[in-house]
Scaffold this motif. Sequence first.
Motif, PDB file in Angstrom:
ATOM      1  N   GLN A  93       0.808  -1.222   0.000  1.00  0.00           N
ATOM      2  CA  GLN A  93       0.000   0.000   0.000  1.00  0.00           C
ATOM      3  C   GLN A  93       0.845   1.279   0.000  1.00  0.00           C
ATOM      4  N   GLY A  94       2.139   1.129   0.267  1.00  0.00           N
ATOM      5  CA  GLY A  94       2.946   2.339   0.343  1.00  0.00           C
ATOM      6  C   GLY A  94       4.292   2.261  -0.358  1.00  0.00           C
ATOM      7  N   SER A  95       5.170   1.388   0.141  1.00  0.00           N
ATOM      8  CA  SER A  95       6.576   1.438  -0.283  1.00  0.00           C
ATOM      9  C   SER A  95       6.781   1.154  -1.760  1.00  0.00           C
ATOM     10  N   LEU A  96       6.096   0.126  -2.272  1.00  0.00           N
ATOM     11  CA  LEU A  96       6.327  -0.227  -3.670  1.00  0.00           C
ATOM     12  C   LEU A  96       5.817   0.863  -4.608  1.00  0.00           C
ATOM     13  N   ILE A  97       4.703   1.467  -4.257  1.00  0.00           N
ATOM     14  CA  ILE A  97       4.185   2.582  -5.062  1.00  0.00           C
ATOM     15  C   ILE A  97       5.204   3.718  -5.048  1.00  0.00           C
ATOM     16  N   GLN A  98       5.730   3.979  -3.874  1.00  0.00           N
ATOM     17  CA  GLN A  98       6.746   5.029  -3.724  1.00  0.00           C
ATOM     18  C   GLN A  98       7.975   4.715  -4.572  1.00  0.00           C
ATOM     19  N   GLN A  99       8.392   3.456  -4.548  1.00  0.00           N
ATOM     20  CA  GLN A  99       9.566   3.044  -5.331  1.00  0.00           C
ATOM     21  C   GLN A  99       9.338   3.265  -6.817  1.00  0.00           C
ATOM     22  N   LEU A 100       8.197   2.771  -7.305  1.00  0.00           N
ATOM     23  CA  LEU A 100       7.968   2.752  -8.749  1.00  0.00           C
ATOM     24  C   LEU A 100       7.636   4.140  -9.301  1.00  0.00           C
ATOM     25  N   LEU A 101       7.021   4.986  -8.498  1.00  0.00           N
ATOM     26  CA  LEU A 101       6.634   6.309  -8.989  1.00  0.00           C
ATOM     27  C   LEU A 101       7.580   7.405  -8.506  1.00  0.00           C
TER      28      LEU A 101
END
Lengths: 469, 180
Positions: free
Chosen positions: A184-192
């Motif tokens: 819900q947070g970290s991967l979205i932050q990583q990719l965007l």
Amino acid sequence: MNQAPWEKKLEHCYTAFDEQHAELRADLTAKLGAVASSTVVGRADRPLPRKSVWRRSVAIAVCVLVGAFVLMTLPFGGTRPLYGLEDLPNRLVAARSIYVHAISYQTGKTAKGEETLSAQQEWYVERPNRYRVTSIGWSQMTARRLHTASDGAHRILIDDDAKTVLEGNEVPLASEYTVASLIQGSLIQQLLGGPSSAGFRKTGSEPVQGVKCDVYEREFRHPGTAASDRFVIWFNPVSGLPLRINAFAKTGTGPERLAMVYDDVRINVEPPRGTFDFTPPAGYSAIHADWASQRLGDQNSASFSSGGKEAFCAVRFALNIDDRAALICWAQFNDFDRQEREGDLQGALGRRLSLTPSSFSRDRTYGNYFLRVDPGERFHWRWSLVVPEGNTRSMGPNPLVFAFNASGTPGTSTLVFVPLVFDRDLLIRMIREAQRQTLPKNAPPGAVFTIEQIEGLIDRIQQQTTGPM
Amino acid sequence: LALDDADLVHRTLRGDLETFGGLYDRYARLVRAVLWDATHDLSQAQDLTQEVFLRAFQRLPELREPAKFGAWVVGIARLSAKEWQRSRVRDRDRLESAVSGENSRLGADCEDDRLAVLLDLMADLPEMERLALHSFYLESQNADQAAMTTGLSRSAFYKLLNHAREKLALRYRQTQDDTR
């Protein structure tokens, strides 16, 4: 096994379905090659065909009208929705599992002169409680690789540099919290390169591996410095996933350099083989780890530090309560002003606190309402409820932001956090377990807030602030 | 060592298209049987089976549990069978004059003796009982695998299978008596 006569007959009858199998198989696999270039199947996602035209010529010749009608009514010939980059967070949040592969680059001087070195990173996350993350830390042009994996029962930390393996029983609910936090947070932050797709602009279309992708770009200049980040995303509008992401970084006056390439992002896949093999690699020393001694929750904090003094704000837990409020556990510490080291510690249940979050886009405000303070050795963990204000009772899009000052230091620092969504049963357990992490050992049983008490307080706050709806 | 369904799905998704042939080998006969149930026409069932597998191939990235590819593709086949039946009913109404009398019994095609017997034995069985029999006898009589393919629990599958087998045995005895 003895077969009844009817079973033998039945098996004989079933051989009718073997007829022409080899020819049909060859026919299908020949079609796959042609279809694959226009479908989402393949290592990279690819666009789907608008129409399926597969009909055997004999069937069409025998009954052209019926065949055409069947084709028209088959649903797979319909138009498929196309995704935009703004859909990516929702695509990831709704996924059962996510796999991401990336290559991290580092440029610097080595014995051979200036070189660019690379190291591979991987993330595999699967609801509710399995994950494996391979992270890279660069130091003096040496990549230090750490693998952390948990299956909900065991957790392992492999340090390739030190050739050590820390392993032990997982802390209750820790893996569930980490998985939710990653998805819900970290991967979205990583990719965007940030918490949302805001700021990206579509610059055109380009094929990648034969797939027509929409290209998006965003540049972020770090305020007050010459540093900047630039993300370029080749986005497959059919699968709703990026096919490739190039992240560039520019520090100081140096040239912009490629820092990271994400080259494989897939959802709802099984883990790569060996992902949850907890056997220490040969030659590594295994050390038992008491993970229970470590805390459950985020390590999310922002800080000021100067002259041996420190000020920080940290959010350890943030739990979304039915989209009506967020239960958060946070700390604020200020070493710069000894008169008020922390402040805002005492008071009645439900009073409004001075540190209030806003939405990331700053277009929504929230109230922060006091629940309890759990004293710690150096600072206190504070439990509060973040409730939306204005004409809405919905929490709105993630993430939330705390902006805080440290007295005696210039400027404001921000702390970004995502109130995690869990199903109700898990939320109830999470609320209980999280509070046990911060309460003193001698706290009475009634000290733990139940979800019913929390919901009652949300009702009360909402009635006071907006009136009954 | 035979790869399991999940491995085959993953390899296909990574671009190894030949491995999809392995899934086809594993489930095409069952899918043909399911579609033959609806069409009573082997050629039509073969056509639709190709379409089902192409459809599955295109939608493979949407498959949430690759280990359950069998149940998933059978689900697509059952959906295709229903769509085919609906389209045929509409066609029949619409094209009655053009095809009058040609297919009054929707595609009944029993030129093959084996299928004629199968039709005779199974015609009166409910769809799920037919599916249980197909799954069991077309998947090497592996009950666990067949239960997974039908999407039923092991106990529910056994109950259904035994019920179907009893009916089939009775029907077989009746056909034997009729032929004497």
